[in-house]
Design an enzyme around this catalytic site. Structure first.
Site, PDB file in Angstrom:
ATOM      1  N   CYS A  83       0.878  -1.051   0.120  1.00  0.00           N
ATOM      2  CA  CYS A  83      -0.100  -0.227  -0.211  1.00  0.00           C
ATOM      3  C   CYS A  83       0.643   1.170   0.035  1.00  0.00           C
ATOM      4  O   CYS A  83       0.212   2.314   0.338  1.00  0.00           O
ATOM      5  CB  CYS A  83      -0.581   0.185   1.282  1.00  0.00           C
ATOM      6  SG  CYS A  83      -1.959  -1.448   0.991  1.00  0.00           S
ATOM      7  N   HIS A 334      -9.156   4.234  -0.385  1.00  0.00           N
ATOM      8  CA  HIS A 334      -7.742   3.803  -0.499  1.00  0.00           C
ATOM      9  C   HIS A 334      -7.470   2.711  -1.889  1.00  0.00           C
ATOM     10  O   HIS A 334      -7.626   1.782  -1.824  1.00  0.00           O
ATOM     11  CB  HIS A 334      -7.250   2.759   0.554  1.00  0.00           C
ATOM     12  CG  HIS A 334      -6.451   2.356   1.008  1.00  0.00           C
ATOM     13  ND1 HIS A 334      -4.861   2.890   0.718  1.00  0.00           N
ATOM     14  CD2 HIS A 334      -6.237   1.687   2.154  1.00  0.00           C
ATOM     15  CE1 HIS A 334      -4.241   2.084   0.975  1.00  0.00           C
ATOM     16  NE2 HIS A 334      -4.391   1.447   1.739  1.00  0.00           N
TER      17      HIS A 334
END
Lengths: 385, 135
Positions: A83, A334
């Site tokens: 991420c 996200h």
């Protein structure tokens, strides 16, 4: 060393883009950034992306996106750090400019997650954990963070309601960002009424799965003058990056993001700044507990006091430590490999003074991007030129 | 997705997953799980096999309600960080336990259980899970 400056930003709204593919999103953000910077060609392209092979059966994103954006025979590669891929890609672009090898560099972060079945998406995200010693046992990323959340609450005496304040702050700020996935304020009650995904972590403690792409154009301070006015320039003043054990169980301390601490210290040193000099923080609130742990590990709060900043209202836009000024991961959304670049774009808006939720007189901003359960972390400091 | 024909991928870890064998550094004595080529404490490459007792205590736990694909059939299930009595912490599912009874410091012991099955013609994965000791 040459001073790296961001001269253009571009992005797509974060959301469920049923009509747009990975390449559509990336090209749109990239061309927007080039237009903003006033450049019609770049020397190289760095693509931040975590898991396109799993999500949409597409690797080799450097070639794909450069080709479809019409960038010609430039060097272009994908940068992967789970991420934190977006934050890492920005830093690789900065390094290329600083080194003198390339003068005008494009960075695009992109993730297309909603083409996958939800439980498959949960699986692909867990590939950032340890496949043999974590995922084997059926753990999800949410569950790993829930283990940390339960410990954090016990160790420092916080409640689920206390941590919910991070989500409330993110939504309050996201409501002003047209590019955010969720533009609706919530209350602590909203969080508390949401179902458990992995106890004690609830749906509203977690950032959403989403599609999106964001891009920046980086060049030297000298070269920047050819393209834009000074008001549009934002300096990349400092940066750091560090890893930690891939497996959460192997950490000596479950409640301290050592990689964030190391990365932040490097970034502060390079920029010649201290935490107190920083006007706003875009931290990696993939889960509410991670916002608290991030603030502590980068030195904005003492250990165990991260959630106290939320309780005292200091994380709000008018507080001493404004965070998630345009919604953060929780409300902006996200799209994993794109997130670090979204944070960068938002920091540039704040430092140019053109953010829809402006931090008054912002001069220095920090972005912190986490890959894995704290196993790969980038910290970047941006400054008004 | 998740239909490995490669038995070897799982078979190669039978010592760790069926018997809880980890590593012990011959140089500094540090024990860890699973066994690594380089001691995480002192950097020595002289690491030997070490048999853990299988007894430990719960450090933290959660209930997985939205599992990764391949594990949906078993949901919800508890997963915990467990500190083994020899020191290292490992991640594993808890079994044979009422989720309401799980608590910090709860004593547990290793058992061998089925972790997941694949499709009809797939393999069946076994591994360690932990349960409250049978008194």
């Amino acid at each position: 060393m040459r001073k790296p400056v961001i001269i253009g930003v571009g992005l797509t709204p974060v959301g469920e883009h049923w009509k747009l593919s990975l390449r559509d999103l990336a090209v749109e953000a990239l061309l927007n950034a080039m237009e903003d910077a006033g450049v019609d060609k770049v020397d190289s392209l760095y693509v931040g992306n975590m898991a396109s092979g799993s999500f949409v059966e597409q690797e080799n994103l450097g070639a794909l996106i450069a080709d479809w954006a019409g960038l010609g025979n430039i060097p272009a590669v994908k940068i992967e750090a789970a991420c934190a891929s977006g934050g890492a890609a920005v830093q690789e672009g900065v390094k290329a400019v600083m080194s003198g090898l390339e003068d005008v560099v494009a960075v695009v972060g992109v993730e297309k997650m909603t083409d996958a079945w939800p439980s498959d998406a949960t699986r692909y995200l867990a590939y950032a954990a340890d496949a043999e010693w974590e995922l084997f046992h059926g753990v999800s990323f949410v569950a790993l963070n829930a283990l940390a959340m339960r410990l954090y609450m016990k160790e420092y005496g916080y409640t689920e309601e206390d941590l919910a304040l991070f989500a409330v702050n993110a939504h309050a700020n996201g409501a002003k960002n047209l590019y955010a996935m969720f533009k609706k304020p919530i209350t602590v009650e909203t969080v508390m009424k949401s179902p458990y995904v992995a106890d004690p972590l609830k749906l509203f403690d977690a950032s959403p799965i989403a599609d999106g792409a964001a891009a920046v154009i980086i060049t030297t301070e000298e070269k920047a003058k050819e393209f834009v006015d000074k008001a549009k320039m934002v300096e990349v003043a400092g940066m750091g990056r560090a890893v930690d054990t891939i497996n959460l169980a192997n950490r000596k301390d479950f409640l301290f993001l050592k990689a964030a601490h190391v990365a932040a210290q490097k970034a502060y040193k390079m920029a010649g700044v201290e935490v107190k000099d920083i006007d706003f923080f875009e931290v990696h609130d993939a889960f509410t507990v991670m916002a608290a742990l991030s603030l502590e590990s980068i030195g904005a709060a003492e250990r165990g006091k991260g959630a106290m900043l939320a309780k005292e209202g200091q994380i709000a836009i008018d507080g001493d430590y404004p965070i998630q000024t345009l919604g953060g991961l929780k409300a902006r959304g996200h799209p994993v490999g794109a997130t670090g670049v979204y944070q960068t774009v938002e920091a540039v808006w704040q430092l140019r003074g053109e953010a829809p939720n402006q931090v008054p007189d912002a001069e220095i901003g920090l972005t912190q991007n986490i890959g894995g359960t704290g196993s790969n972390i980038t910290v970047t400091i941006l400054r008004r030129v | 997705m998740g239909r490995p024909m490669q038995v070897a991928r799982y078979w190669r870890h039978f010592k760790e997953k069926y018997r809880l064998i980890g590593g012990k550094c011959k140089s500094c004595g540090h024990v860890h799980f699973p066994k690594r080529p380089v001691c995480p404490e002192c950097g020595s490459q002289e690491v030997e096999e070490f048999q853990f007792s299988g007894k430990g205590k719960v450090v933290s736990w959660t209930i997985v309600r939205n599992p990764p694909s391949g594990y949906e059939y078993y949901k919800p299930y508890p997963i915990a960080l467990i500190q083994l009595e020899e020191g290292p912490v490992i991640l594993a599912q808890l079994t044979d336990v009422d989720p309401e009874e799980i608590d910090f410091g709860m004593e547990v012991e290793m058992v061998t259980r089925k972790v997941r099955e694949f499709e009809e013609d797939g393999i069946i994965l076994y591994g360690y899970k932990f349960r409250p000791p049978i008194k």
